[in-house]
Design a protein around this motif. Structure first.
Motif, short mmCIF file in Angstrom:
data_model
loop_
_atom_site.label_atom_id
_atom_site.label_comp_id
_atom_site.label_asym_id
_atom_site.label_seq_id
_atom_site.Cartn_x
_atom_site.Cartn_y
_atom_site.Cartn_z
N LEU A 42 42.11 9.83 -88.43
CA LEU A 42 42.35 10.17 -87.04
C LEU A 42 43.85 10.43 -86.86
CD1 LEU A 42 40.21 7.49 -85.13
CD2 LEU A 42 39.47 9.67 -86.12
N SER A 70 34.02 14.43 -81.19
CA SER A 70 33.88 14.16 -82.63
C SER A 70 34.04 15.42 -83.46
CB SER A 70 32.54 13.49 -82.93
OG SER A 70 32.39 12.30 -82.17
N HIS A 109 35.96 8.00 -84.30
CA HIS A 109 35.25 9.27 -84.41
C HIS A 109 33.91 9.20 -83.67
CE1 HIS A 109 34.20 13.14 -86.09
NE2 HIS A 109 33.08 12.65 -86.60
N TYR A 115 38.32 14.34 -86.49
CA TYR A 115 38.67 14.03 -87.87
C TYR A 115 39.75 14.99 -88.37
CZ TYR A 115 35.15 10.57 -89.38
OH TYR A 115 34.41 9.43 -89.58
#
Length: 266
Positions: A42, A70, A109, A115
């Motif tokens: 992250l 996400s 996430h 990501y």
């Protein structure tokens, strides 16, 4: 920095337990931005209660893409975006940031954070920052991100003028850029990146504000029987901007490279 002897070590626990790599601070606001060196990392920010005493607590958050919960910026399985594309962001509060389970990135996430592929080097540059994703991109040769904070960064009405993240560079060919890791900013605003490939030749690369990549130097000496160069790391400039310092992991040396950096062009 002004200490003349040992100082008391104070853990900044509110900044989270994860695989910390690097950090930079917006000198205007005191907000701390942090990278994480795992394949599914992250991108974090820390809003301190007191910017001069980070150990006094604060709020840890993770970057998410607006209307794309996400999201996966790595472009591995599917292409989320192209070089030069900018996306609005929002920031997600993280819970249980001191958990010893090593799952902060997974929980973040699941809550909507994006990501990134091995966040590593990061550097503040005037009114924005750059950070590297060492194994990002379709070919997994690396990406460089540019984040421009909101004029209301960290404020309750931040969503009215959200910050933006840009895929500044995505390496399509490892001969052009490969596994960029540590970065710094030259006096002329160019990003200076150190490559960290275990196989092949490592270089110091420059990137213009327009995303044009050029080679500054290469490490000519292999450090093992596999004819592999050692990592270049720790690039930084002297206060007067005239000398670039960079380290060689093997044989363990620091090099000083003089300019004139302010007039250098690709």
């Amino acid at each position: 920095a002004t200490a003349t002897g040992l100082v008391e070590p104070r853990p900044i626990k509110a900044m989270g337990r994860f695989k910390h790599e690097a950090a930079c601070i917006d000198p205007r606001t005191g907000v701390v931005y942090l990278t994480e060196d795992v394949a599914n990392s992250l991108f974090y920010r820390y809003l301190p209660v007191d910017p001069r005493h980070l150990d006094r607590g604060g709020k840890l958050q993770a970057l998410a893409i607006v209307e794309q919960p996400s999201a996966d910026t790595r472009n591995w399985e599917g292409v989320l975006w192209q070089q030069g594309q900018k996306l609005d962001v929002r920031w997600i509060d993280l819970n249980d940031v001191e958990s010893p389970n090593g799952d902060l990135n997974l929980r973040g996430h699941a809550a909507g954070a994006a990501y990134f592929a091995r966040g590593e080097g990061i550097h503040w540059a005037d009114d924005h920052l750059y950070f590297t994703c060492t194994s990002g991109g379709i070919g997994r040769h690396g990406q460089i991100m540019r984040y421009v904070p909101s004029p209301r960064e960290g404020a309750h009405d931040e969503s009215m003028q959200p910050g933006q993240i840009e895929l500044f560079v995505e390496a399509k060919d490892r001969a052009v850029l490969d596994y960029v890791d540590n970065i710094t900013i030259a006096p002329n605003g160019h990003v200076i990146g150190c490559e960290d490939r275990q196989i092949g030749t490592n270089h110091i690369k420059g990137v213009t504000p327009q995303g044009q990549i050029y080679t500054i130097a290469r490490n000519p000496e292999p450090h093992d029987a596999d004819d592999t160069n050692s990592e270049l790391a720790g690039a930084c400039f002297s206060p007067d901007g005239r000398t670039l310092f960079v380290n060689l992991y093997s044989p363990g040396a620091t090099l000083a490279i003089t300019g004139p950096w302010e007039s250098f062009r690709a």
